[in-house]
Design an enzyme around this catalytic site. Structure first.
Site, short mmCIF file in Angstrom:
data_model
loop_
_atom_site.label_atom_id
_atom_site.label_comp_id
_atom_site.label_asym_id
_atom_site.label_seq_id
_atom_site.Cartn_x
_atom_site.Cartn_y
_atom_site.Cartn_z
N CYS A 165 -14.50 61.17 20.14
CA CYS A 165 -13.15 61.39 19.63
C CYS A 165 -12.47 62.45 20.48
O CYS A 165 -13.08 63.46 20.85
CB CYS A 165 -13.24 61.86 18.17
SG CYS A 165 -11.64 62.16 17.40
N HIS A 201 -11.52 53.55 13.52
CA HIS A 201 -11.56 54.98 13.85
C HIS A 201 -10.17 55.61 13.68
O HIS A 201 -10.04 56.67 13.05
CB HIS A 201 -12.05 55.12 15.30
CG HIS A 201 -12.17 56.52 15.78
ND1 HIS A 201 -13.38 57.11 16.04
CD2 HIS A 201 -11.23 57.47 16.07
CE1 HIS A 201 -13.19 58.35 16.47
NE2 HIS A 201 -11.88 58.60 16.49
N GLU A 202 -9.14 54.94 14.20
CA GLU A 202 -7.78 55.51 14.11
C GLU A 202 -7.25 55.48 12.69
O GLU A 202 -6.58 56.42 12.25
CB GLU A 202 -6.84 54.81 15.08
CG GLU A 202 -7.23 54.92 16.55
CD GLU A 202 -7.60 56.32 17.00
OE1 GLU A 202 -6.97 57.30 16.54
OE2 GLU A 202 -8.52 56.45 17.83
N HIS A 237 -8.53 58.37 10.83
CA HIS A 237 -7.75 59.59 11.10
C HIS A 237 -6.55 59.69 10.16
O HIS A 237 -6.21 60.78 9.70
CB HIS A 237 -7.24 59.61 12.54
CG HIS A 237 -8.18 60.19 13.53
ND1 HIS A 237 -8.64 61.49 13.46
CD2 HIS A 237 -8.76 59.65 14.63
CE1 HIS A 237 -9.45 61.73 14.47
NE2 HIS A 237 -9.54 60.62 15.21
#
Length: 151
Positions: free
Chosen positions: A88, A130-131, A134
């Site tokens: 990351c 993953h995004e 976030h």
């Protein structure tokens, strides 16, 4: 275009749930363009707005020649499983194995507010997940699998 500083783990903004985008205007377009520039400068495959201190549900992903701007994204379908090393931009010099779906379909909007569906497998599926994590205040280290099952 601007290249933003990427926030590092420990910054409280990274743990906040981002707010939905409701205004689709030139400011949003500039933000998305700047996010692509910031991601490229950092040599990443994805970047979420909270990583540059902006608490909005916006992320960008580029895997190979496939490039996505995702506004208000949500995973609407997922299947399969993969467990691979992830890193990351907000946690430099650390990788860990994370279990993710192998294929996902994401419903999102573009900079103009048009809704679309994007499908990804393998690395692209990982980048989408993953995004989107976030945007929910989740970092990949929260999902790292124990590499040694005897520990």
């Amino acid at each position: 275009m601007a290249v933003y500083e990427i926030l590092k783990m420990g910054d409280p903004v990274l743990r906040e749930k981002a707010k939905p985008v409701t205004r689709f205007n030139s400011n949003l377009g500039r933000l998305i363009d700047d996010m692509f520039d910031t991601m490229a400068a950092a040599r990443g495959v994805g970047l979420a707005a909270p990583q540059i201190g902006i608490g909005k549900r916006v992320c960008v992903v580029e895997v190979g020649k496939r490039r996505f701007e995702l506004v208000n994204p949500e995973i609407i379908e997922a299947e399969g499983e993969q467990c691979d090393a992830e890193g990351c931009l907000s946690i430099p010099d650390y990788t860990g194995r994370v279990k993710r779906f192998q294929r996902v379909r994401v419903k999102a909007q573009d900079r103009k507010g048009e809704t679309f569906i994007a499908e990804g497998t393998d690395l692209l599926a990982v980048a989408f997940q993953h995004e989107i994590d976030h945007l929910d205040g989740i970092l990949f280290v929260d999902r790292v699998e124990n590499d040694n099952p005897e520990e």
